[in-house]
Enzyme design. Sequence first.
Site, PDB file in Angstrom:
ATOM      1  N   ARG A  33      -1.697   9.459   8.964  1.00  0.00           N
ATOM      2  CA  ARG A  33      -1.660   8.024   9.246  1.00  0.00           C
ATOM      3  C   ARG A  33      -1.126   7.249   8.053  1.00  0.00           C
ATOM      4  O   ARG A  33      -1.543   7.477   6.916  1.00  0.00           O
ATOM      5  CB  ARG A  33      -3.072   7.545   9.555  1.00  0.00           C
ATOM      6  CG  ARG A  33      -3.194   6.049   9.692  1.00  0.00           C
ATOM      7  CD  ARG A  33      -4.624   5.650   9.934  1.00  0.00           C
ATOM      8  NE  ARG A  33      -5.441   5.843   8.766  1.00  0.00           N
ATOM      9  CZ  ARG A  33      -6.101   4.867   8.129  1.00  0.00           C
ATOM     10  NH1 ARG A  33      -6.033   3.630   8.568  1.00  0.00           N
ATOM     11  NH2 ARG A  33      -6.853   5.127   7.086  1.00  0.00           N
ATOM     12  N   GLU A  86       0.858  -1.190   0.000  1.00  0.00           N
ATOM     13  CA  GLU A  86       0.000   0.000   0.000  1.00  0.00           C
ATOM     14  C   GLU A  86       0.886   1.229   0.000  1.00  0.00           C
ATOM     15  O   GLU A  86       2.077   1.151   0.355  1.00  0.00           O
ATOM     16  CB  GLU A  86      -0.943   0.008   1.201  1.00  0.00           C
ATOM     17  CG  GLU A  86      -2.208  -0.791   0.953  1.00  0.00           C
ATOM     18  CD  GLU A  86      -3.266  -0.614   2.020  1.00  0.00           C
ATOM     19  OE1 GLU A  86      -3.027   0.115   3.003  1.00  0.00           O
ATOM     20  OE2 GLU A  86      -4.341  -1.212   1.870  1.00  0.00           O
ATOM     21  N   HIS A 141      -9.172  10.681   2.253  1.00  0.00           N
ATOM     22  CA  HIS A 141      -8.754   9.595   1.364  1.00  0.00           C
ATOM     23  C   HIS A 141      -8.854  10.104  -0.070  1.00  0.00           C
ATOM     24  O   HIS A 141      -9.835  10.741  -0.429  1.00  0.00           O
ATOM     25  CB  HIS A 141      -9.647   8.366   1.558  1.00  0.00           C
ATOM     26  CG  HIS A 141      -9.034   7.130   1.009  1.00  0.00           C
ATOM     27  ND1 HIS A 141      -8.920   6.898  -0.340  1.00  0.00           N
ATOM     28  CD2 HIS A 141      -8.463   6.065   1.624  1.00  0.00           C
ATOM     29  CE1 HIS A 141      -8.313   5.733  -0.524  1.00  0.00           C
ATOM     30  NE2 HIS A 141      -8.022   5.215   0.650  1.00  0.00           N
ATOM     31  N   HIS A 148     -11.804  10.742   5.804  1.00  0.00           N
ATOM     32  CA  HIS A 148     -11.637   9.308   6.006  1.00  0.00           C
ATOM     33  C   HIS A 148     -11.283   8.934   7.437  1.00  0.00           C
ATOM     34  O   HIS A 148     -11.891   8.041   8.020  1.00  0.00           O
ATOM     35  CB  HIS A 148     -10.539   8.833   5.056  1.00  0.00           C
ATOM     36  CG  HIS A 148     -10.338   7.356   5.026  1.00  0.00           C
ATOM     37  ND1 HIS A 148     -11.366   6.486   4.756  1.00  0.00           N
ATOM     38  CD2 HIS A 148      -9.218   6.596   5.216  1.00  0.00           C
ATOM     39  CE1 HIS A 148     -10.894   5.238   4.784  1.00  0.00           C
ATOM     40  NE2 HIS A 148      -9.599   5.281   5.072  1.00  0.00           N
ATOM     41  N   ARG A 169      -1.118   9.673   1.287  1.00  0.00           N
ATOM     42  CA  ARG A 169      -2.511  10.035   1.002  1.00  0.00           C
ATOM     43  C   ARG A 169      -2.731  11.529   0.837  1.00  0.00           C
ATOM     44  O   ARG A 169      -3.482  11.961  -0.042  1.00  0.00           O
ATOM     45  CB  ARG A 169      -3.403   9.557   2.149  1.00  0.00           C
ATOM     46  CG  ARG A 169      -3.690   8.117   2.039  1.00  0.00           C
ATOM     47  CD  ARG A 169      -4.674   7.663   3.059  1.00  0.00           C
ATOM     48  NE  ARG A 169      -4.865   6.239   2.810  1.00  0.00           N
ATOM     49  CZ  ARG A 169      -5.437   5.406   3.640  1.00  0.00           C
ATOM     50  NH1 ARG A 169      -5.882   5.838   4.803  1.00  0.00           N
ATOM     51  NH2 ARG A 169      -5.574   4.138   3.341  1.00  0.00           N
TER      52      ARG A 169
HETATM   53  C1  LIG Z   1     -14.312   2.771   4.209  1.00  0.00           C
HETATM   54  C2  LIG Z   1     -13.211   2.606   5.206  1.00  0.00           C
HETATM   55  C3  LIG Z   1     -12.115   1.819   4.888  1.00  0.00           C
HETATM   56  C4  LIG Z   1     -11.065   1.671   5.820  1.00  0.00           C
HETATM   57  N1  LIG Z   1     -10.035   0.831   5.512  1.00  0.00           N
HETATM   58  C5  LIG Z   1      -9.079   0.571   6.457  1.00  0.00           C
HETATM   59  C6  LIG Z   1      -8.061  -0.374   6.232  1.00  0.00           C
HETATM   60  O1  LIG Z   1      -8.000  -1.004   5.172  1.00  0.00           O
HETATM   61  N2  LIG Z   1      -7.168  -0.603   7.227  1.00  0.00           N
HETATM   62  C7  LIG Z   1      -7.198   0.070   8.418  1.00  0.00           C
HETATM   63  O2  LIG Z   1      -6.348  -0.170   9.290  1.00  0.00           O
HETATM   64  N3  LIG Z   1      -8.172   0.964   8.645  1.00  0.00           N
HETATM   65  C8  LIG Z   1      -9.111   1.232   7.717  1.00  0.00           C
HETATM   66  N4  LIG Z   1     -10.093   2.135   7.974  1.00  0.00           N
HETATM   67  C9  LIG Z   1     -10.125   2.795   9.277  1.00  0.00           C
HETATM   68  C10 LIG Z   1     -10.603   1.797  10.314  1.00  0.00           C
HETATM   69  O3  LIG Z   1     -11.656   1.036   9.782  1.00  0.00           O
HETATM   70  C11 LIG Z   1     -11.089   2.490  11.556  1.00  0.00           C
HETATM   71  O4  LIG Z   1     -10.166   3.446  11.999  1.00  0.00           O
HETATM   72  C12 LIG Z   1     -11.304   1.483  12.673  1.00  0.00           C
HETATM   73  O5  LIG Z   1     -12.118   0.427  12.215  1.00  0.00           O
HETATM   74  C13 LIG Z   1     -11.937   2.184  13.843  1.00  0.00           C
HETATM   75  O6  LIG Z   1     -12.342   1.238  14.773  1.00  0.00           O
HETATM   76  P1  LIG Z   1     -13.043   1.724  16.113  1.00  0.00           P
HETATM   77  O7  LIG Z   1     -13.431   0.500  16.834  1.00  0.00           O
HETATM   78  O8  LIG Z   1     -12.196   2.732  16.760  1.00  0.00           O
HETATM   79  O9  LIG Z   1     -14.346   2.529  15.592  1.00  0.00           O
HETATM   80  P2  LIG Z   1     -15.642   1.992  14.847  1.00  0.00           P
HETATM   81  O10 LIG Z   1     -15.393   0.746  14.139  1.00  0.00           O
HETATM   82  O11 LIG Z   1     -16.168   3.118  14.043  1.00  0.00           O
HETATM   83  O12 LIG Z   1     -16.660   1.724  16.043  1.00  0.00           O
HETATM   84  C14 LIG Z   1     -17.188   2.771  16.801  1.00  0.00           C
HETATM   85  C15 LIG Z   1     -18.320   2.236  17.640  1.00  0.00           C
HETATM   86  O13 LIG Z   1     -18.712   3.189  18.613  1.00  0.00           O
HETATM   87  C16 LIG Z   1     -20.117   3.248  18.669  1.00  0.00           C
HETATM   88  N5  LIG Z   1     -20.492   4.567  19.203  1.00  0.00           N
HETATM   89  C17 LIG Z   1     -20.108   5.785  18.746  1.00  0.00           C
HETATM   90  N6  LIG Z   1     -20.631   6.756  19.528  1.00  0.00           N
HETATM   91  C18 LIG Z   1     -21.339   6.138  20.502  1.00  0.00           C
HETATM   92  C19 LIG Z   1     -22.107   6.588  21.601  1.00  0.00           C
HETATM   93  N7  LIG Z   1     -22.273   7.905  21.875  1.00  0.00           N
HETATM   94  N8  LIG Z   1     -22.713   5.685  22.393  1.00  0.00           N
HETATM   95  C20 LIG Z   1     -22.594   4.358  22.134  1.00  0.00           C
HETATM   96  N9  LIG Z   1     -21.884   3.867  21.092  1.00  0.00           N
HETATM   97  C21 LIG Z   1     -21.258   4.747  20.300  1.00  0.00           C
HETATM   98  C22 LIG Z   1     -20.546   3.008  17.252  1.00  0.00           C
HETATM   99  O14 LIG Z   1     -21.889   2.625  17.205  1.00  0.00           O
HETATM  100  C23 LIG Z   1     -19.575   1.905  16.849  1.00  0.00           C
HETATM  101  O15 LIG Z   1     -20.041   0.667  17.305  1.00  0.00           O
HETATM  102  C24 LIG Z   1     -11.137   2.321   7.064  1.00  0.00           C
HETATM  103  C25 LIG Z   1     -12.241   3.102   7.362  1.00  0.00           C
HETATM  104  C26 LIG Z   1     -13.276   3.254   6.459  1.00  0.00           C
HETATM  105  C27 LIG Z   1     -14.466   4.100   6.819  1.00  0.00           C
END
Ligand SMILES: Cc1cc2nc3c(=O)[nH]c(=O)nc-3n(C[C@H](O)[C@H](O)[C@H](O)COP(=O)(O)OP(=O)(O)OC[C@H]3O[C@@H](n4cnc5c(N)ncnc54)[C@H](O)[C@@H]3O)c2cc1C
Length: 512
Positions: free
Chosen positions: A369, A111, A227, A334, A273
Amino acid sequence: MMKYDYVIVGSGIAGLYTALLAHEVGSVLIITKGSIDDCNTRHAQGGIAAPIGVNDSPELHFNDTIKAGDGLSDPEAAKILANEAPDRIYDLVRFGVPFDTMNGAIALTMEAAHSVPRILHAGGDATGAHIESTLSRCVREGRIQVLEYCLATDIVVRDGIVQAVKALDLRNGSLLDFECKNLILATGGAGNLFKYTTNPDVATGDGIPLAYKAGAELTDMEFYQFHPTGLRLPGVAPFLISEAVRGEGGILRNVEGYAFMKDYTPEGELAPRDVVARSILFEMRKTSSDRVFLDVTHLPAKLVTNRFPNIFKYCLDHGLDITKGLIPVAPAAHYMMGGVKTNTWGETNVAGLFAAGEVACTGVHGANRLASNSMLEVLIFSKRIIEKTQQKGVKNLPHQIPEIHSTLVQRTNSFNAPPVSLRALQDLMWQKVGIIRDGRGLLQAAQTLETWQKGLPDPTDRPSYELNNLVLTGRLVAEAALIREESRGAHYRSDFPQHSQDWEKHITFVRS
Ligand SMILES: Cc1cc2nc3c(=O)[nH]c(=O)nc-3n(C[C@H](O)[C@H](O)[C@H](O)COP(=O)(O)OP(=O)(O)OC[C@H]3O[C@@H](n4cnc5c(N)ncnc54)[C@H](O)[C@@H]3O)c2cc1C
């Protein structure tokens, strides 16, 4: 009322993985505002970085991470990330994540801005979906308590120590209180600040105001990653065309068919990026178009369909066969590099409050990042959170980069702002606080956001909580971007286009 050892807010990779580890040592409750799988994680495509290849090493991964961070990655955090990566990948394999293999070994791809192939993937381009479904299955099998449709609204802090989290049960409107010894915010990013984003609707930055109001420090808020290649098909929901498509040889062309990237940087399509996103924006302006194209028609069709089955199917479902036609793309918000400031054990400055995942700022990403480092960062620091709660004595290493402290400025009482709405906020953030910024636009945004914040009624339901949260988060992003009078990483100011050594420091906000 039961007091949990761990209450975890969020059910993406950070919430689920932390819950699985916490479950081995104490009582756990997950609250999440949608269904368990409604999160950014499910949408992650490209994969997860780890230095496990024969030509790779933690040193190389560390160097690439530091280079992408553009002077603001914390070296200690980046070192931990690279050194502990193989063990955390093994954890995912143990939980059952089905990484793609080649000749019996885990397959690795290239990547942008990685110096060697280092990206593990599952289901081709469905890595996040596989991680999310595997971890949520383990949570179900472990009978960990999960409250869906439950929105965290406030953190209760007494004498500087977290006591509980307040929440709104979205199914019946009742207000709930969950007492806990350790509260872990895993609420994800805030892509919905901006008109164009790759994030689903759920990414509204809720953890930022929750932490800020509880007295936690927030840092690096000005660094939002755009992105380069969000799908730009009219009327089609946000969808990412993964970095890995360029990694496999995809070429960016302007609307006249010209491959322009080498005009901007010798690294071409594989530049970091922020460089690619800005180059695309300049090219869109030059050609008076709202898009450019990503071309994979020269690649073997089988490679495209095998390697990117998800992207291929999504585009085909919307009338575009990407093995034959060009993919219309444009930059989109992103990933939030900044967030709730933590040390290398995931601790915030408020006792008992931890942050994990995209809502946290561990210091790994700095000003930008490195692709596919985010899900890895989740694993590394989530594990350390649980270790820290079990061994109170473990040593904290201070961040090695200086910081300046700020509070939100009271700017004006009489600014003539347009009426507030989600759409108005997203337009404002995209135009004034987006990929290319300047002092005038940022000041206007900061004044508008302040006026909106003061005028918003108390929230009562999910949309009004989310709008309140986005306005405060947007204000922090705009104010930080206004303070940083230079360009660095993902933060680009047309009025200060150069790096400045004076700005090799973090901007940290805390409630006044
Ligand atoms: C399209 C896309 C592609 C990506 N591709 C990659 C990749 O290839 N590799 C990589 O490393 N990263 C990638 N990323 C980034 C990565 O997916 C995220 O940074 C990572 O998954 C974040 O995980 P998280 O658990 O912190 O948040 P999330 O997975 O967003 O989870 C957040 C959670 O918090 C909950 N929540 C939020 N606010 C509240 C509240 N007030 N009360 C209760 N619950 C709440 C939500 O409902 C959700 O369940 C990508 C992101 C996107 C959008």
